[in-house]
Design an enzyme around this catalytic site. Structure first.
Site, short mmCIF file in Angstrom:
data_model
loop_
_atom_site.label_atom_id
_atom_site.label_comp_id
_atom_site.label_asym_id
_atom_site.label_seq_id
_atom_site.Cartn_x
_atom_site.Cartn_y
_atom_site.Cartn_z
N SER A 137 -72.93 -68.84 -41.91
CA SER A 137 -71.82 -68.27 -42.68
C SER A 137 -70.83 -69.40 -42.95
O SER A 137 -70.79 -70.40 -42.21
CB SER A 137 -71.14 -67.17 -41.87
OG SER A 137 -69.91 -66.78 -42.46
N TYR A 150 -66.42 -63.49 -34.47
CA TYR A 150 -67.49 -63.66 -35.46
C TYR A 150 -67.66 -65.14 -35.79
O TYR A 150 -68.79 -65.67 -35.76
CB TYR A 150 -67.19 -62.86 -36.72
CG TYR A 150 -68.20 -63.08 -37.81
CD1 TYR A 150 -69.47 -62.53 -37.73
CD2 TYR A 150 -67.89 -63.86 -38.93
CE1 TYR A 150 -70.41 -62.75 -38.73
CE2 TYR A 150 -68.82 -64.08 -39.93
CZ TYR A 150 -70.08 -63.52 -39.83
OH TYR A 150 -71.01 -63.74 -40.82
#
Length: 239
Positions: A137, A150
């Site tokens: 990501s 995250y």
């Protein structure tokens, strides 16, 4: 034709990657927990002239991931590419103390990746090569409010994958793909109202999941001796 295993294949980037690679002539092995979605995806692939196998898979279960890889090798003789795509993103502020959600992200995004590496390395070594692809990501490159845990898991995923690259012999190719804001179901797992609202604004413009599938296709399609180590793909509006 390559045999390509994809985790988290039932939706989003995993689904798009399966469709694209099958369309390009690869055999895809689909792993996820939602068997009904996998079956529908496999049918779509078959109806369009491609080939696919379906396996119910929980990446947090190390034995389950090992069976996923072993079964593919038993059925097809080898394992060419493993796409570690499964991930979850229930964002929240740290002072909300959503500890169960933190644990889930660690289990899926970090342990799940490690389980994939542990499952495929023996096969890659026996074969003398293979290609491991991690879907990370842009959260592996920056930290934003509500995304501390995250982003921590994605920094870890990027670091672990880079470690795999450094330790691997010349026959093993390793790629990290870091998507920016992309169409997916990840945001649907956010339970904290403030994080939900922030994410709605953040996701006003998204990439189609096939844009990330295209990056995977590019990486695995390079000739022998070419190792595409890292790709970052963002919408033009994301900074």
């Amino acid at each position: 034709m390559k045999t390509v295993l994809i985790t988290g294949a039932s939706s989003g980037i995993g689904r798009a990657t399966a469709l694209r690679l099958a369309r390009e002539g690869h055999h895809v092995v689909l792993g996820a927990r939602r068997e009904d979605r996998l079956a529908a995806l496999a049918k779509e692939i078959h109806d369009n002239g491609g080939t696919a196998d379906v396996h119910r898979l929980d990446v947090t279960d190390r034995a389950d991931v090992a069976v996923f890889a072993d079964a593919a090798v038993e059925a097809h003789g080898r394992l060419d590419v493993f796409v570690a795509n499964a991930g979850v993103m229930p964002l929240s502020r740290l002072d909300s103390r959503h500890v169960g959600e933190w644990d889930r992200m660690i289990d899926v995004n970090v342990r799940g990746l490690l389980h994939g590496i542990a499952a495929v390395l023996p096969h890659f070594r026996r074969q003398g090569g293979g290609h491991f692809v991690t879907i990370a990501s842009t959260g592996a490159h920056e930290v934003v409010p509500t995304a501390a845990v995250y982003c921590g898991t994605k920094y870890a995923a990027r670091a672990i994958t880079e470690g795999l690259r450094l330790e691997a012999g010349p026959g093993l190719r390793v790629t990290t793909v870091s998507p920016g804001v992309t169409e997916s179901e990840l945001a649907d797992t956010i339970t904290e109202p403030g994080a939900q609202e922030a994410m709605r604004a953040y996701r006003a413009v998204t990439l189609p999941a096939d844009a990330i599938a295209g990056a995977v296709s590019y990486a695995i399609g390079q000739p022998e001796g070419v190792d595409v180590n890292e790709i970052v793909v963002r919408p033009t509006t994301q900074r």
